[in-house]
Design an enzyme around this catalytic site. Structure first.
Site, PDB file in Angstrom:
ATOM      1  N   SER A 186       0.736  -1.249  -0.042  1.00  0.00           N
ATOM      2  CA  SER A 186       0.101   0.014   0.120  1.00  0.00           C
ATOM      3  C   SER A 186       0.995   1.352   0.067  1.00  0.00           C
ATOM      4  CB  SER A 186      -0.830   0.142   1.217  1.00  0.00           C
ATOM      5  OG  SER A 186      -0.228  -0.065   2.532  1.00  0.00           O
ATOM      6  N   ASP A 233      -4.370   7.286   8.069  1.00  0.00           N
ATOM      7  CA  ASP A 233      -5.442   6.505   8.452  1.00  0.00           C
ATOM      8  C   ASP A 233      -4.969   5.316   9.722  1.00  0.00           C
ATOM      9  OD1 ASP A 233      -3.665   4.675   7.121  1.00  0.00           O
ATOM     10  OD2 ASP A 233      -5.213   4.482   5.529  1.00  0.00           O
ATOM     11  N   HIS A 244      -0.797   4.533   7.114  1.00  0.00           N
ATOM     12  CA  HIS A 244      -0.209   5.115   5.966  1.00  0.00           C
ATOM     13  C   HIS A 244      -0.058   6.693   6.227  1.00  0.00           C
ATOM     14  CE1 HIS A 244      -2.714   1.858   4.339  1.00  0.00           C
ATOM     15  NE2 HIS A 244      -1.688   1.398   3.804  1.00  0.00           N
TER      16      HIS A 244
END
Ligand SMILES: *[C@@H]1O[C@H](CO)[C@@H](O)[C@H](O)[C@H]1NC(C)=O
Ligand SMILES: *[C@@H]1O[C@H](CO)[C@@H](O)[C@H](O)[C@H]1NC(C)=O
Ligand SMILES: *[C@@H]1O[C@H](CO)[C@@H](O)[C@H](O)[C@H]1NC(C)=O
Length: 387
Positions: A43, A350, A353
């Site tokens: 991610s 979040d 990240h």
């Protein structure tokens, strides 16, 4: 441990000042003009892969820059987006995205939750993506072959697929490993048990880089793994005693494992340079950059570096059952987990990240080669330094 990594930053700055200019020859100072970027990762660099495969990252992801969800787990751009901008290339389409993609300047094989090793659990059990690095590599090989079959048919395929020679004129970027480490913690493994499989991670990652090289890849840009012990999702989930919190507020054990991984990665890169004589492999110390961002947050104008911008409740405004963008019943009322007023003064988006502002800051530190081995700027990462 923390003093160690801060000292590392100073050392790499010194090394840069002393070695960069004298060792770059004139022939190696010309911009590489990379024709494409092919990215592999999780991610930290997913620009839409997991969203295409398993459902879009929900709003408010994307709100700051794209003004809508854009397949990224971030309010805006990722480091790989800033790299593309700086190389004057369009943002990367996710390989898995069948709608609106244009691969003429590269493709992104990363998906959120990816690991180097295949996991023995499904994404529905553990949250790790089925698109592990070996799958990304298979997809790359397939993309390389099939893009040329279709390109030869002409027409619109020529506009959206790369030329064969661009595969050698591309920059191959890697940012993966963080999830392999947390996967062990989730299985209740000890620090020693997690460290014990790091050599296997390195062997698998090295094989993937060799596979790309065998297909003509020459320029590699490898990010090491960040201080995962400074992220709310790790601090919230794993048992950490007060004595294990360092002076900046990060959890030491996971950070020690991350540094152990990075030592292994650096050694693997040194071996690869011997095995792949025509390759230029740049190792980028993302760990030190992220750690210095978190440890100097106030000085750099950020608020509490551990406070999640898009989250709900708890010490870090992070609750793994009430994640960014999800809808939950709280006290009988449905709520959507939304973002903070001003993401630009936050580091953590979040719980897992970084925000766009943080990503930009990180990119600004690495683009000139200050945190790289060898200390070559991004634009010149196709050149070997003369030793
Ligand atoms: C999955 O299971 C196999 C067989 O037991 C084992 O060799 C492998 O290490 C496991 N992989 C992971 C990521 O735990
Ligand atoms: C794809 O991107 C390339 C490079 O930016 C551009 O030249 C081309 O027109 C684009 N093709 C389509 C169909 O959007
Ligand atoms: C890990 O330990 C916790 C707490 O003892 C337990 O609830 C959980 O089921 C364990 N997980 C695994 C995968 O063994």
């Amino acid at each position: 441990m923390e003093t160690h990594s801060v000292r590392l930053c100073h050392i790499s700055t010194l090394v840069l000042a002393v070695t960069l200019l004298p060792s770059l020859t004139s022939s190696s100072s010309a911009s590489c003009n990379f024709a494409a970027i092919f990215n592999f990762g999780d991610s930290n660099s997913d620009t839409g892969g997991l969203s295409a495969a398993l459902g879009q990252a929900p709003p408010p992801n994307g709100e700051t820059f794209f003004h809508a969800p854009a397949g990224r787990y971030c309010d805006g751009r990722l480091i790989v987006d800033f790299m593309a901008e700086s190389l004057r290339l369009p943002y990367l389409s996710a390989y898995l995205d069948s709608v609106g993609s244009n691969f003429s300047h590269g493709a992104n094989f990363a998906t959120a939750g990816s690991t180097i090793r295949r996991q023995n659990t499904t994404v529905y059990q553990s949250g790790y993506s089925p698109i592990s690095l070996d799958v990304q590599s298979t997809q790359y090989t397939d993309f390389h072959r099939r893009s040329q079959v279709y390109r030869s048919q002409g027409g619109m395929f020529q506009q959206v697929l790369p030329k064969e020679e661009d595969f050698s004129r591309a920059l191959y970027t890697f940012d993966i490993g963080q999830n392999d480490l947390t996967a062990g913690y989730k299985l209740n493994m000890s620090i020693e048990q997690v460290k014990a499989y790091v050599p296997d991670l390195m062997a698998q990652l090295s094989n993937i880089i060799k596979n790309v090289y065998a297909q003509g890849g020459r320029s590699f840009w490898v990010h090491n793994t960040g201080p995962v012990g400074c992220l709310p999702y790790v601090m919230d989930r794993f048992p950490i005693t007060a004595a294990q919190i360092d002076r900046f507020g990060c959890a030491s054990p996971p950070n020690e494992v991350a540094q152990y991984f990075n030592v292994g990665l650096k050694e693997a890169v040194i071996e690869l340079r011997k095995d792949l004589p025509l390759a230029t492999i740049t190792y980028v110390d993302i760990y030190s950059v992220k750690y210095s961002l978190i440890s100097q947050a106030k000085k750099l104008g950020f608020e509490n570096p551990f406070l999640t911008c898009c989250g709900h409740g708890g010490k870090f405004n992070y609750n793994r059952f009430k994640r960014c963008g999800s809808k939950k019943i709280v006290n009988g009322k449905e709520i959507t987990v939304t973002s903070c007023k001003d993401p630009s003064v936050r580091i953590n988006w979040d719980g897992i990240h970084f925000t766009e502002t943080a990503n930009k800051w990180i990119f600004d530190q690495i683009v000139d080669g200050s945190f790289s081995d060898p200390p070559v700027p991004l634009q010149l990462a196709c050149h070997k330094l003369d030793h």
